[in-house]
Design a protein around this motif. Structure first.
Motif, PDB file in Angstrom:
ATOM      1  N   TRP A  24       8.949 -19.794  -7.587  1.00  0.00           N
ATOM      2  CA  TRP A  24       8.107 -20.768  -6.897  1.00  0.00           C
ATOM      3  C   TRP A  24       6.886 -21.210  -7.704  1.00  0.00           C
ATOM      4  CZ3 TRP A  24      11.197 -22.317  -3.274  1.00  0.00           C
ATOM      5  CH2 TRP A  24      12.083 -21.413  -2.710  1.00  0.00           C
ATOM      6  N   TYR A  25       6.968 -21.187  -9.016  1.00  0.00           N
ATOM      7  CA  TYR A  25       5.863 -21.625  -9.868  1.00  0.00           C
ATOM      8  C   TYR A  25       5.845 -23.128 -10.095  1.00  0.00           C
ATOM      9  CZ  TYR A  25       3.214 -17.679 -11.620  1.00  0.00           C
ATOM     10  OH  TYR A  25       2.346 -16.642 -11.747  1.00  0.00           O
ATOM     11  N   GLU A  26       6.873 -23.824  -9.630  1.00  0.00           N
ATOM     12  CA  GLU A  26       7.031 -25.256  -9.851  1.00  0.00           C
ATOM     13  C   GLU A  26       7.072 -25.586 -11.337  1.00  0.00           C
ATOM     14  OE1 GLU A  26       4.771 -27.933  -7.443  1.00  0.00           O
ATOM     15  OE2 GLU A  26       4.847 -26.597  -5.721  1.00  0.00           O
ATOM     16  N   LEU A  50      14.140 -17.675 -10.954  1.00  0.00           N
ATOM     17  CA  LEU A  50      13.512 -18.989 -11.074  1.00  0.00           C
ATOM     18  C   LEU A  50      13.531 -19.750  -9.748  1.00  0.00           C
ATOM     19  CD1 LEU A  50      15.027 -19.985 -14.528  1.00  0.00           C
ATOM     20  CD2 LEU A  50      12.689 -19.265 -14.059  1.00  0.00           C
ATOM     21  N   ARG A  51      13.670 -19.022  -8.645  1.00  0.00           N
ATOM     22  CA  ARG A  51      13.717 -19.639  -7.317  1.00  0.00           C
ATOM     23  C   ARG A  51      12.660 -20.713  -7.131  1.00  0.00           C
ATOM     24  NH1 ARG A  51      12.369 -14.985  -3.599  1.00  0.00           N
ATOM     25  NH2 ARG A  51      11.914 -14.016  -5.578  1.00  0.00           N
ATOM     26  N   LEU A  78      18.687 -19.004  -9.102  1.00  0.00           N
ATOM     27  CA  LEU A  78      18.301 -20.413  -9.175  1.00  0.00           C
ATOM     28  C   LEU A  78      18.182 -21.031  -7.780  1.00  0.00           C
ATOM     29  CD1 LEU A  78      20.533 -21.553 -12.182  1.00  0.00           C
ATOM     30  CD2 LEU A  78      18.126 -20.868 -12.194  1.00  0.00           C
ATOM     31  N   HIS A  79      17.976 -20.196  -6.775  1.00  0.00           N
ATOM     32  CA  HIS A  79      17.871 -20.635  -5.384  1.00  0.00           C
ATOM     33  C   HIS A  79      16.896 -21.810  -5.256  1.00  0.00           C
ATOM     34  CE1 HIS A  79      16.904 -19.283  -0.972  1.00  0.00           C
ATOM     35  NE2 HIS A  79      16.745 -20.578  -1.118  1.00  0.00           N
ATOM     36  N   GLY A  80      17.375 -22.912  -4.694  1.00  0.00           N
ATOM     37  CA  GLY A  80      16.525 -24.052  -4.396  1.00  0.00           C
ATOM     38  C   GLY A  80      16.098 -24.887  -5.584  1.00  0.00           C
ATOM     39  N   LEU A 106      22.985 -19.575  -6.425  1.00  0.00           N
ATOM     40  CA  LEU A 106      22.908 -21.033  -6.444  1.00  0.00           C
ATOM     41  C   LEU A 106      22.643 -21.589  -5.042  1.00  0.00           C
ATOM     42  CD1 LEU A 106      25.841 -21.817  -8.912  1.00  0.00           C
ATOM     43  CD2 LEU A 106      23.392 -21.718  -9.398  1.00  0.00           C
ATOM     44  N   HIS A 107      22.049 -20.771  -4.196  1.00  0.00           N
ATOM     45  CA  HIS A 107      21.720 -21.148  -2.820  1.00  0.00           C
ATOM     46  C   HIS A 107      20.853 -22.415  -2.820  1.00  0.00           C
ATOM     47  CE1 HIS A 107      20.725 -19.807   1.434  1.00  0.00           C
ATOM     48  NE2 HIS A 107      19.903 -20.817   1.236  1.00  0.00           N
TER      49      HIS A 107
END
Length: 161
Positions: A24-26, A50-51, A78-80, A106-107
């Motif tokens: 969630w670091y964008e 790396l969500r 790699l969620h989201g 890969l959610h």
């Protein structure tokens, strides 16, 4: 994020921090590309989360390229990240040769039917991946059918969402 960008050049020394520090670091794809470049030679990192980052297709393609040679990474989340069809296709190509990755999340990545079908083809020959999360990836009925067909020959996958 600054610490991470500096650490991308010396990923070995930051490996213990990476699992918890990146979700969630964008991060944009350019930062992920630097991580991917380091992964090509890295022998320490086991899990990369790396969500929620904005890695895009270019980031997914860079990670896939790194997975072709990386022998240490066991888990990639790699969620989201919304890597789309092209990102899924690049990862599928890497899964054909990668022997170390055990878990791929890969959610919510919006890989679509075509992405799922390409991943399914890779699953037919991949012998290392034992966990795959495709929930909310918009794979449709045809994507589910392709993955189900791959499971007839895949003997490694133990968890599928």
């Amino acid at each position: 994020m600054r610490v991470f960008v500096a650490g991308a050049e010396t990923i070995e020394s930051y490996a213990p921090l990476l699992h918890d520090a990146l979700p969630w670091y964008e991060m944009m794809s350019v930062v992920v590309e630097a991580v991917a470049e380091a992964l090509k030679t890295n022998k320490a990192l086991r899990s990369l989360d790396l969500r929620g980052n904005k890695i895009g297709v270019a980031g997914a393609q860079a990670l896939a390229e790194a997975l072709k040679t990386n022998k240490s990474l066991r888990s990639l989340d790699l969620h989201g990240t919304k890597i789309g069809i092209a990102g899924a296709q690049a990862l599928a190509k890497a899964l054909r040769t990668n022997k170390s990755l055990r878990s791929l999340n890969l959610h919510g990545t919006k890989i679509g039917v075509a992405g799922a079908q390409t991943l399914a083809k890779a699953l037919k020959t991949n012998e290392s991946l034992d966990s795959l999360d495709l929930a909310w990836a918009k794979i449709g009925v045809a994507g589910v059918e392709a993955v189900a067909e791959a499971l007839k020959t895949n003997k490694a996958l133990r968890s599928l969402d």
